[in-house]
Every structure is written in structure tokens, then in C-alpha cells.
Design an enzyme around this catalytic site. Structure first.
Site, PDB file in Angstrom:
ATOM      1  N   LYS A 121     -52.130  36.349 159.387  1.00  0.00           N
ATOM      2  CA  LYS A 121     -50.719  36.554 159.035  1.00  0.00           C
ATOM      3  C   LYS A 121     -50.492  36.594 157.526  1.00  0.00           C
ATOM      4  CE  LYS A 121     -49.269  32.915 161.361  1.00  0.00           C
ATOM      5  NZ  LYS A 121     -50.473  32.524 162.117  1.00  0.00           N
ATOM      6  N   THR A 122     -51.043  35.601 156.833  1.00  0.00           N
ATOM      7  CA  THR A 122     -50.794  35.518 155.396  1.00  0.00           C
ATOM      8  C   THR A 122     -51.365  36.729 154.678  1.00  0.00           C
ATOM      9  OG1 THR A 122     -50.736  33.100 155.439  1.00  0.00           O
ATOM     10  CG2 THR A 122     -51.218  34.137 153.324  1.00  0.00           C
ATOM     11  N   GLU A 165     -43.896  36.217 157.068  1.00  0.00           N
ATOM     12  CA  GLU A 165     -44.916  35.659 157.942  1.00  0.00           C
ATOM     13  C   GLU A 165     -44.214  34.921 159.073  1.00  0.00           C
ATOM     14  OE1 GLU A 165     -48.614  32.501 157.509  1.00  0.00           O
ATOM     15  OE2 GLU A 165     -48.050  33.768 155.811  1.00  0.00           O
TER      16      GLU A 165
END
Length: 464
Positions: A121-122, A165
Site C-alpha cells: 500500500k505505502t 493509503e
């Protein structure tokens, strides 16, 4: 476009303001003109960066830190019920707002892209933030890690895109109404909140159900969990589904990922034609993240060729295979990997770029619950390194679980033939692994806890 402040967010107080998710929201609110205050257990560069934006940041938690005129108190799921500032908020009748609700409020009036998945995600959110910024679109963004300098995990932009995110760990990603959502993968994790894969799937289905009518789901075709989610939402009205991956059936098909040292050349087929671009971080999984970012941006109307070229501007995010330095011929690299899949992916990526170098890992397990459920798989992942040193479990928000220690990981690693050492004294760890390193080796500090702080100590030991 300059959205206003969400209702009751003009004088927010953040408990745990230095956290990756909390600090980003605090920064955006400060940039929008809110009078931001908060507290954290310790001072940090992140706290200092927030002060530079006008925020008041207290060190330590105490009832008197909460101002009488605060309009809300923002918390994450990590804040315990007995926190003194939370108790003071109850006495004063100050509304308590979860971090996810605050973030959802910031997205109002914009075109959000929400990036979800058990891993990646990051990185994917960062790729979108950097590439869209490079194109002059000035998006707002909230990321779970710093891009470069402390406090660079969030930005209030003048454009109409908001990249966020989306955290599945506590189901808080159900709060968002994205125009485009990305599902990178889905695996069993966060065992304190999910008992089975069915619960994971149901949670992701709810997230996908929040995509605005006519919006787009970008989903991995090659990952089993993501493909299951795609199958479950197939045929849903007012939802465009775009698959990406190496499968021939993918809408955005990855034709080749060619390693070029610490970079990769990616060749994709999109809308009937080929596009070639560079990803400036090693590893096939990062190439897949970049293609997910490409598909999401195109879904919002960004020209594919422009976005592909801009993705080459991304040079990594802190703690995602970040080079911390080199001393005595040894490179020290920091990895946030804490789930076995992430550990395997990062070790394989480094192995592919290492050109025969030895790989040494200093690993810090994260959470008792995760170690209890996945400790064996963590140990098996460490077998991909040439040698490892394993620290005690970083508890974060959890209390100890009887019988759950790093020995679970160490035993599994040894059973898999790995060279692994236990180190219970974190203060001694830097010297131990530095003493194992020889010129030409790569040393990885790995884990989601404070093992990242040991990288500079290792370099100092190598220098002397």
C-alpha cells in the site's frame, strides 16, 4: 481547488500525533488552516516537522495537554481506552473522531484514489503521489511512510485528486468513498481483527462496495486473494473492473519485468499497445505496484504515456528497501517487511540485485499475534538470507502472549537450514551483526518496529 476544513476539525487534538497515519492527517489539516495540537510518547523528527507547520506537539500523554477549546480528539485504533487525554475528552464532552473518519472528511469534494491490500500500500500510494506531482497535477496525499524527509508522508495539494493509503487492519477503509480503488492483494493478517480469509474477503468486498457509482476497481489478476475479490464483485452495477498482472486475461498485461541492477524495466500492454517504463527500485513486486498505479491514474483520465514516464521519478520510500549508507564495503538497507510474503519478496528482490553478495538480516518480529500465527513462515522466509539475527518481538499495541516468543521463528528458520542467531539485547544487536559482516555484504534491518533505528548504529560499528 482548496477544500475547506471538515466540520469540527478546526482545532483538533491528535493522540499519537507522531504516528505514520496520524501525522499525515495532522499535516494536511494544518496546511488547510486548522489549529492543530497533539501528543506523542516521544519526540521525533516527524513531531518537529509538524511544529514547523504550526502544530503544537506535546511529548508524553497527560490530561492537561488537551486544550479546553479543542473541537475534537483524533485517535487511531492503537490508542488505549485508559489514555489520560481520552479520559479528559470525555470529561469535557469533546467529540472523539477515529483517524479514518478524519481522513474521509479530508477527501470531501475531491477525486480520491484509495490504495488497499495486505502488502504494498505505502509503495503504490507513494508511486502515485510522486508521479502525479511530477506531472504538475499537485495531488493531495496521505501515505503510511515518508517519501524522503520527515513529514513528507502527506500534502495538501491544489489539484482535485486525493491519493490515500487505505488500511484494512481495523476495517477503517470502509469509511472511504473512492472514485478509484486499488486492491493489490489479500492475505490473512491482523489476526486480532480477522479470524479467517472469509472475514478478509467480506471486509474487502465492503471496501469495494464504497466505490462511487461509475468508479473503477483496479485489482491484481495474479494474486489469489485479489482475484477472489474480483470474482466476488464481478457483474456489480456501476462498477468498472480493471485487472492487471502477467495473466493473459489481464486488462493491463505485464509482458516483461527486466532487472537492471537496482532498477527494473517494465513492459506492459494497455489498450492494445505496448508501453515501456523504468521503476527505480528492484523487485518484481515493486514493478507490479507501479503497474497498479499506472492503471489507477489512467482510470482517472491521466494519459498513460505521461504517467508511465512520471513513474520513473519514483525513487523509493523510507523503510522500503531504503539504502541507509555504506561503511567498510558493507551496504546497510532498511526493510519494513514484517509479514512472510513481504519478507520473501524483499529478500528475493535484494538477492536478484545483489550480484553474488552475501545477505545478512537483522529481523525484529512485529506483534505477538502475528508471530503466533505466522512465525513459522517468517522463519522459512529468513532461510533466503545467508545469515540472520532475530530480536525479541516488538509488541506495539499488544500485550505479551504466553509462550509466544521469537523462538518460534528461530526454530522454523533452523529447520529450513538457515544460519540464525537469537539476540535478546537490542542494544548489542548492531555490534553483533556488524561483526558478522565482511566487505561486499548487504545488511538488512527488517521489521515494522524500531529496528530501523539500528541501521545507523551498524554503520557506526562498521566505521570503527
Amino acid at each position: 481547488m482548496t477544500p475547506g476544513l471538515p466540520t469540527a476539525m478546526d482545532r483538533p487534538h491528535f493522540i499519537g500525533i507522531g504516528g505514520a497515519g496520524m501525522s499525515g492527517i495532522a499535516k494536511i489539516l494544518a496546511q488547510r488552516g486548522a489549529r492543530v495540537a497533539g501528543s506523542d510518547a516521544r519526540d521525533s523528527e516527524t513531531a518537529q516537522a509538524l511544529r514547523a507547520h504550526g502544530a503544537t506537539v506535546h511529548v508524553g500523554h497527560a490530561a492537561e495537554h488537551l486544550a479546553d477549546d479543542a473541537t475534537c480528539v483524533v485517535v487511531s485504533s492503537a490508542i488505549r481506552a485508559d489514555n489520560p487525554e481520552l479520559a479528559r475528552a470525555a470529561e469535557l464532552g469533546v467529540p472523539v473522531v477515529h483517524r479514518s473518519d478524519a481522513l474521509a472528511g479530508l477527501m470531501g469534494g475531491l477525486r480520491p484514489i484509495a490504495v488497499a491490500g495486505t502488502h504494498g500500500k505505502t509503495t503504490t500510494t507513494s508511486m502515485l503521489a510522486v508521479s502525479l506531482s511530477a506531472l504538475g497535477l499537485d495531488p493531495s496525499y496521505a501515505i503510511g511512510g515518508d517519501l524522503d524527509a520527515p513529514g513528507s508522508n502527506a500534502h495538501h495539494g491544489t489539484g482535485d485528486i486525493f491519493v490515500a493509503e487505505a488500511d484494512e487492519s481495523d476495517r477503517s477503509f470502509h469509511k472511504y468513498d473512492p472514485q478509484v480503488a486499488i486492491v493489490l492483494n489479500a492475505e490473512l493478517d491482523h489476526h486480532a481483527n480477522y479470524a479467517s480469509m472469509d472475514e478478509i474477503y467480506e471486509s474487502f468486498e465492503t471496501f469495494v462496495g464504497k466505490i462511487v457509482p461509475g468508479g473503477t476497481l483496479v485489482v491484481a489478476a495474479d494474486q489469489e486473494g485479489a482475484a477472489e475479490i474480483a470474482a466476488r464483485v464481478a457483474g456489480k452495477e456501476d462498477l468498472n473492473v480493471v485487472t492487471y498482472g502477467e495473466s493473459e486475461k489481464s486488462d493491463v498485461r505485464i509482458l516483461a519485468v527486466t532487472p537492471r541492477g537496482l532498477t527494473s524495466e517494465v513492459r506492459v500492454e494497455l489498450a492494445g499497445r505496448e508501453i515501456v517504463f523504468t521503476v527505480s527500485v528492484p523487485g518484481r513486486h515493486y514493478a507490479h505496484n507501479a503497474v497498479a498505479a499506472l492503471a489507477a491514474g489512467v482510470a482517472l483520465g491521466v494519459p498513460a504515456d505521461d504517467l508511465a514516464a512520471a513513474l520513473g521519478k519514483y525513487t523509493g520510500v523510507k523503510r522500503r528497501l531504503q539504502l541507509k549508507g555504506e561503511a567498510a564495503g558493507v551496504q546497510v538497507i532498511d526493510s519494513y517487511a514484517h509479514h512472510p510474503t513481504e519478507m520473501t519478496a524483499d529478500l528475493e528482490a535484494i538477492r536478484g540485485a545483489a550480484d553474488g553478495s552475501r545477505i545478512l538480516v537483522l529481523f525484529q518480529p512485529h506483534l505477538f499475534s502475528r508471530t503466533q500465527e505466522l512465525g513459522t513462515e517468517m522463519g522459512q522466509a529468513l532461510a533466503l538470507a545467508d545469515a540472520s539475527v532475530v530480536l525479541d518481538i516488538y509488541p506495539a499495541r499488544e500485550d505479551p502472549v504466553p509462550g509466544v516468543t521469537s523462538e518460534i521463528i528461530i526454530a522454523a528458520a533452523r529447520a529450513a537450514g538457515a544460519d540464525v542467531t537469537a539476540e535478546h539485547d537490542k542494544a548489542a544487536a548492531a555490534g553483533v551483526i556488524a561483526g558478522m559482516a565482511k566487505p561486499g555484504d548487504l545488511v538488512l534491518t527488517m521489521g515494522a518496529g524500531d529496528v530501523t533505528d539500528i541501521g545507523p548504529q551498524i554503520l557506526a560499528h562498521l566505521t570503527h
